[in-house]
Design an enzyme around this catalytic site. Structure first.
Site, PDB file in Angstrom:
ATOM      1  N   GLN A  26       0.815  -1.209   0.000  1.00 37.69           N
ATOM      2  CA  GLN A  26       0.000   0.000   0.000  1.00 37.69           C
ATOM      3  C   GLN A  26       0.852   1.264   0.000  1.00 37.69           C
ATOM      4  O   GLN A  26       0.568   2.218  -0.721  1.00 37.69           O
ATOM      5  CB  GLN A  26      -0.927   0.018   1.213  1.00 37.69           C
ATOM      6  CG  GLN A  26      -1.594   1.376   1.399  1.00 37.69           C
ATOM      7  CD  GLN A  26      -2.905   1.310   2.126  1.00 37.69           C
ATOM      8  OE1 GLN A  26      -3.607   0.313   2.060  1.00 37.69           O
ATOM      9  NE2 GLN A  26      -3.239   2.372   2.819  1.00 37.69           N
ATOM     10  N   GLU A  27       1.868   1.303   0.833  1.00 40.78           N
ATOM     11  CA  GLU A  27       2.591   2.550   1.032  1.00 40.78           C
ATOM     12  C   GLU A  27       3.532   2.903  -0.109  1.00 40.78           C
ATOM     13  O   GLU A  27       3.688   4.065  -0.447  1.00 40.78           O
ATOM     14  CB  GLU A  27       3.365   2.488   2.349  1.00 40.78           C
ATOM     15  CG  GLU A  27       2.484   2.350   3.574  1.00 40.78           C
ATOM     16  CD  GLU A  27       1.589   3.564   3.812  1.00 40.78           C
ATOM     17  OE1 GLU A  27       1.580   4.495   2.991  1.00 40.78           O
ATOM     18  OE2 GLU A  27       0.891   3.567   4.822  1.00 40.78           O
TER      19      GLU A  27
END
Length: 314
Positions: free
Chosen positions: A52-53
């Site tokens: 995600q990041e």
């Protein structure tokens, strides 16, 4: 922020320590090792956070200054970065340092919030995003929308059993065609599900209710469209990004998703890419499902291709 992991404390549903999410081969051993440094940390949730990041991009840099594959803020890296590969330097841009550092830091956070009531996994994720002090102050997840989205998004991705295959070209076209049939349907905050338009909920950040409107919000439209292609997506835009595979803009095909926001956990809008600089979306209260220019919002964050453990070829 950087990566996080799954708490397996008493009363929680444990997730096995084996890595089942799809990650780049060069990082698998690092994630397996870093995700097993203390009982509270799981390789799967560590992989979910990195997905995600940064999308496993070791050169990633956020608008607020988070750096590298683990998206460490400089002050956090200064305090918690380690020399994971024993080459004599702590380099936030080197995954061999950043991934082990993330694992070590997560163990520290788990200890910080171990006595906070509630779900230990959620508290740890919230502390990683908002700080341990905020979690202790509020006795659990703080009432910050970004932090709440962060916890939901990471948990949704980490709980996928096998990562799933990305949508095929045919599935993307099927989803786009399904969404196109909804052109002109009104925007409804919280509206839309796998079966089509529905009444929504109350209320948007500006107080607009969808309770009396049958239609779609942005993620309700994409959820519906991909359900017609055999792919089950989670409900919110941030969760849908977490359940998708980031791709480069020049790799985008019709049916891929376009996400807007300042960070992965702060994503606030999603549309369906149609090509030619346009997407099909449900923009905001007072509008209808329509074709919109990609630059109709200034914070385009990423293109991504949905994937789901329920992905069925059609």
């Amino acid at each position: 922020m950087a990566a996080a992991a799954l708490m397996q404390g008493a009363g929680d549903n444990p997730v096995g320590t084996a890595l089942s999410l799809a990650v780049p081969a060069q990082y698998q051993d690092l994630i397996e090792d870093a995700g097993n440094r203390c009982p509270e940390v799981s390789p799967n949730l560590l992989a979910a956070l990195l997905t995600q990041e940064s999308g496993f991009n070791p050169k990633a840099k956020s608008p607020v200054g988070a750096q590298g594959i683990g998206q460490f803020m400089p002050s956090t890296w200064e305090a918690h970065g380690i020399d994971g590969n024993d080459d004599g330097k702590r380099d936030v841009w080197d995954p061999e340092d950043a991934i082990p550092s993330a694992g070590e830091y997560l163990c520290t956070i788990a200890e910080d919030v171990k006595n906070v009531p509630g779900n230990k996994q959620n508290n740890m994720l919230a502390a990683y995003n908002a700080g341990s002090g905020a979690v202790r102050k509020y006795g659990g997840i703080p009432p910050y929308k970004e932090t709440q989205n962060y916890v939901r998004s990471i948990t949704a991705l980490a709980n996928q059993s096998g990562g799933g295959k990305p949508a095929t070209t045919d599935q993307g076209v099927t989803a786009l065609n399904a969404a196109q049939k909804m052109l002109g349907k009104p925007y409804s905050w919280g509206g839309g599900n796998q079966n089509g338009p529905s009444t929504g909920t109350c209320c948007s950040p500006k107080g607009r209710s969808g309770e009396s409107i049958t239609g779609f919000d942005c993620s309700g439209l994409t959820l519906y469209a991909y359900a017609q292609a055999g792919i089950t997506l989670p409900r919110t835009a941030a969760q849908q990004y977490a359940a998708s595979e980031p791709i480069k803009r020049d790799e985008a095909k019709p049916g891929d998703l376009v996400f807007y926001g300042a960070s992965a956990s702060g994503i606030h809008h999603v549309g369906i890419y149609v090509g030619g600089g346009y997407m099909l979306d449900a923009p905001r209260p007072g509008t209808q499902v329509r074709f919109s220019p990609l630059d109709s919002m200034s914070d385009l964050y990423a293109f991504a291709r949905p994937k789901s453990p329920n992905n069925k070829e059609i």
